[in-house]
Design a protein around this motif. Structure first.
Motif, short mmCIF file in Angstrom:
data_model
loop_
_atom_site.label_atom_id
_atom_site.label_comp_id
_atom_site.label_asym_id
_atom_site.label_seq_id
_atom_site.Cartn_x
_atom_site.Cartn_y
_atom_site.Cartn_z
N LEU A 30 0.83 -1.21 0.00
CA LEU A 30 0.00 0.00 0.00
C LEU A 30 0.87 1.26 0.00
O LEU A 30 0.55 2.24 -0.69
N ALA A 31 1.97 1.24 0.73
CA ALA A 31 2.88 2.39 0.73
C ALA A 31 3.51 2.59 -0.64
O ALA A 31 3.65 3.72 -1.12
N ALA A 83 2.24 1.62 -3.58
CA ALA A 83 1.20 2.07 -4.51
C ALA A 83 0.90 3.56 -4.33
O ALA A 83 0.70 4.29 -5.30
N GLN A 84 0.87 3.99 -3.07
CA GLN A 84 0.65 5.42 -2.79
C GLN A 84 1.78 6.25 -3.38
O GLN A 84 1.54 7.28 -4.03
N LYS A 85 3.00 5.81 -3.20
CA LYS A 85 4.17 6.52 -3.72
C LYS A 85 4.15 6.59 -5.25
O LYS A 85 4.52 7.61 -5.85
N ALA A 86 3.68 5.50 -5.88
CA ALA A 86 3.62 5.44 -7.34
C ALA A 86 2.33 5.99 -7.91
O ALA A 86 2.16 6.02 -9.13
N ASN A 87 1.40 6.40 -7.04
CA ASN A 87 0.09 6.90 -7.48
C ASN A 87 -0.63 5.87 -8.36
O ASN A 87 -1.21 6.20 -9.39
N ALA A 88 -0.56 4.60 -7.91
CA ALA A 88 -1.05 3.49 -8.72
C ALA A 88 -2.22 2.78 -8.05
O ALA A 88 -2.20 2.54 -6.84
N ALA A 89 -3.22 2.45 -8.85
CA ALA A 89 -4.30 1.59 -8.37
C ALA A 89 -3.72 0.20 -8.14
O ALA A 89 -2.85 -0.26 -8.88
N ASP A 100 -8.21 -1.48 5.17
CA ASP A 100 -8.86 -0.23 5.56
C ASP A 100 -8.09 0.46 6.67
O ASP A 100 -7.86 1.68 6.63
N ALA A 101 -7.68 -0.30 7.66
CA ALA A 101 -6.95 0.28 8.79
C ALA A 101 -5.62 0.88 8.36
O ALA A 101 -5.27 2.00 8.77
N VAL A 102 -4.87 0.17 7.52
CA VAL A 102 -3.57 0.67 7.06
C VAL A 102 -3.75 1.91 6.19
O VAL A 102 -2.99 2.88 6.31
N CYS A 103 -4.73 1.89 5.31
CA CYS A 103 -4.99 3.06 4.46
C CYS A 103 -5.27 4.31 5.30
O CYS A 103 -4.74 5.39 5.03
N ASN A 104 -6.09 4.17 6.31
CA ASN A 104 -6.40 5.31 7.17
C ASN A 104 -5.20 5.73 8.01
O ASN A 104 -4.96 6.92 8.21
N GLU A 105 -4.44 4.76 8.48
CA GLU A 105 -3.26 5.07 9.29
C GLU A 105 -2.20 5.81 8.48
O GLU A 105 -1.61 6.80 8.96
N LEU A 106 -1.94 5.34 7.26
CA LEU A 106 -0.86 5.89 6.45
C LEU A 106 -1.31 7.01 5.51
O LEU A 106 -0.49 7.58 4.80
#
Length: 427
Positions: free
Chosen positions: A64-65, A67-73, A101-107
């Motif tokens: 998830l980290a 994907a967020q960094k790469a702006n990727a689905a 869900d928990a990790v997405c909200n945390e990070l």
């Protein structure tokens, strides 16, 4: 508010399926149907979504980290063998969405994520009966995409199993089907076999987003990339293109990046599963450039000092495996009994485990699968539909009267019955 932020807020309002919205009413995590991820890859073209098997919590965090960094689905998934009722992993069909869900909200993760139940295996009537209860329970727990895998069965039974279970899968959910068990060079999938399955589903208005093939790979770590049949894959994808079905590539761990790039460039693949490599990387084992675990002169895994888990915990895991008489392929079974011990390590150890996964996943996303910057395309697809339900890509082309159960044996005549060697090829 910037346009991108505004679009995210709108997508959060309309793009989360009903089960997700009910489970997480106050969440800022954009958990979406697998259809959304597939559409984003198609919109970019020659792009493949990383579908990461979250065998442990550190894989989920790291992917998830990345994907967020790469702006990727991205897709987080678990297979029935890994996370079903007889799971060998702590992450399962019923807690995976909650962890994501928990990790997405945390990070503060804002990219779209699908929660995929991979390889939901059907090997007979008993599995079909239990699936009618179990599949709804999985969607109740936040699953947004599923792969019905009846590839073990003869082709007409594979088709009938998919049809019988289709009504238990929400219409908005991502759907994958499979033809040919993933077992290397034996029992390779064929064009007639794939067409039979897709045409039969189409006749009954079932429109899969993906089809998985036996195109030469195996589950687990590959010794080489020689097995992936790019030409065969491209040939099958071209034959089924009019039905709006893309490909799902299984068995990627340990395979050459060049060969995987060819899958992206020359086929209609929009989803690629990565499991074993991410597990080993999170643990801190020495791997080659493709995630293939290296062995020392005695044939043992090599733990990199200061990476992954602590050396003490690794020694304990090895001793546990040896006490069970486990071979290297059995080390996956360490996930379940050791998750709590892994979670109980010092923060800096836990963080480096996830960071190692992040670095590997980021390279896959940006340099191999070319799915960088697909998150806005996924959000655009949601906003264009104004809904969590993007509808099917295909439309009915086949006559249902020609695909009744009594006609299926006749239609299946001439299709190869070679499924390869007998045995358990799940991972």
């Amino acid at each position: 508010m910037a346009a991108a932020a505004t679009d995210f807020v709108k997508a959060l309002e309309v793009g989360r399926p009903p089960n997700v919205a009910k489970l997480f009413p106050n969440s800022k995590a954009l958990i979406v149907s697998g259809k959304v991820i597939d559409r984003a890859m198609n919109a970019k073209g020659k792009a493949i979504a990383l579908a990461a098997n979250g065998r442990n919590h550190f894989v989920i965090r790291g992917v998830l980290a990345a994907a967020q960094k790469a702006n990727a689905a991205v897709i987080i998934e678990i297979a029935k063998s890994e996370g079903g009722q007889k799971a060998y992993c702590p992450v399962n069909y019923w807690n995976m969405a909650r962890q994501v869900d928990a990790v997405c909200n945390e990070l503060g993760v804002t990219i779209p994520v699908a929660i995929h139940a991979d390889h939901y295996g059907i090997k007979g009537e008993g599995d079909i009966k239990s699936a009618k209860v179990e599949i709804p329970s999985m969607f109740d727990a936040g699953i947004t995409s599923i792969a019905i895998d009846a590839s073990h069965l003869p082709d007409e039974q594979n088709l009938l199993a998919n049809l019988e279970l289709s009504s238990f899968i929400p219409a908005w959910a991502g759907l994958e089907t499979e033809v040919g068990e993933i077992k290397g060079k034996e029992g390779l999938s064929t064009v007639p076999e794939a067409l039979f399955l897709i045409r039969g589903l189409n006749a009954h208005s079932v429109f899969p987003d993906w089809i998985a093939l036996n195109n030469g790979t195996t589950h687990g770590i590959e010794a080489s990339d020689a097995g992936i049949q790019v030409d065969l894959t491209a040939q099958i994808h071209e034959a089924i293109q009019q039905y709006g079905v893309n490909g799902a590539q299984h068995g990627t761990s340990g395979n050459s990046y060049d060969r995987l790039r060819q899958i992206a460039l020359r086929t209609r693949t929009t989803k690629a599963n990565v499991a074993t490599a991410l597990q080993f990387i999170s643990w801190g084992l020495e791997v080659n450039d493709y995630g293939n675990a290296k062995l020392d002169a005695n044939g043992n895994f090599i733990k990199v000092p200061g990476e992954g888990m602590t050396e003490e915990l690794w020694a304990e895991m090895v001793a546990f495996a040896e006490g069970k008489g486990w071979k290297k392929g059995d080390y996956k079974n360490l996930n379940l009994p050791f998750e709590n011990k892994l979670m109980a390590q010092p923060r800096e150890v836990r963080e480096r485990m996830a960071a190692r996964v992040e670095a590997f996943a980021y390279k896959l996303i940006t340099e191999v699968f070319d799915s960088k910057d697909t998150a806005p395309l996924a959000i655009e697809a949601i906003l264009k539909a104004g809904s969590y339900d993007l509808g099917p890509k295909g439309k009915r082309l086949e006559d249902p009267a020609q695909w009744t159960p009594d006609l299926l044996p006749l239609r299946a005549e001439g299709i190869s019955r070679d499924k390869g060697p007998e045995g358990n090829f799940e991972d």
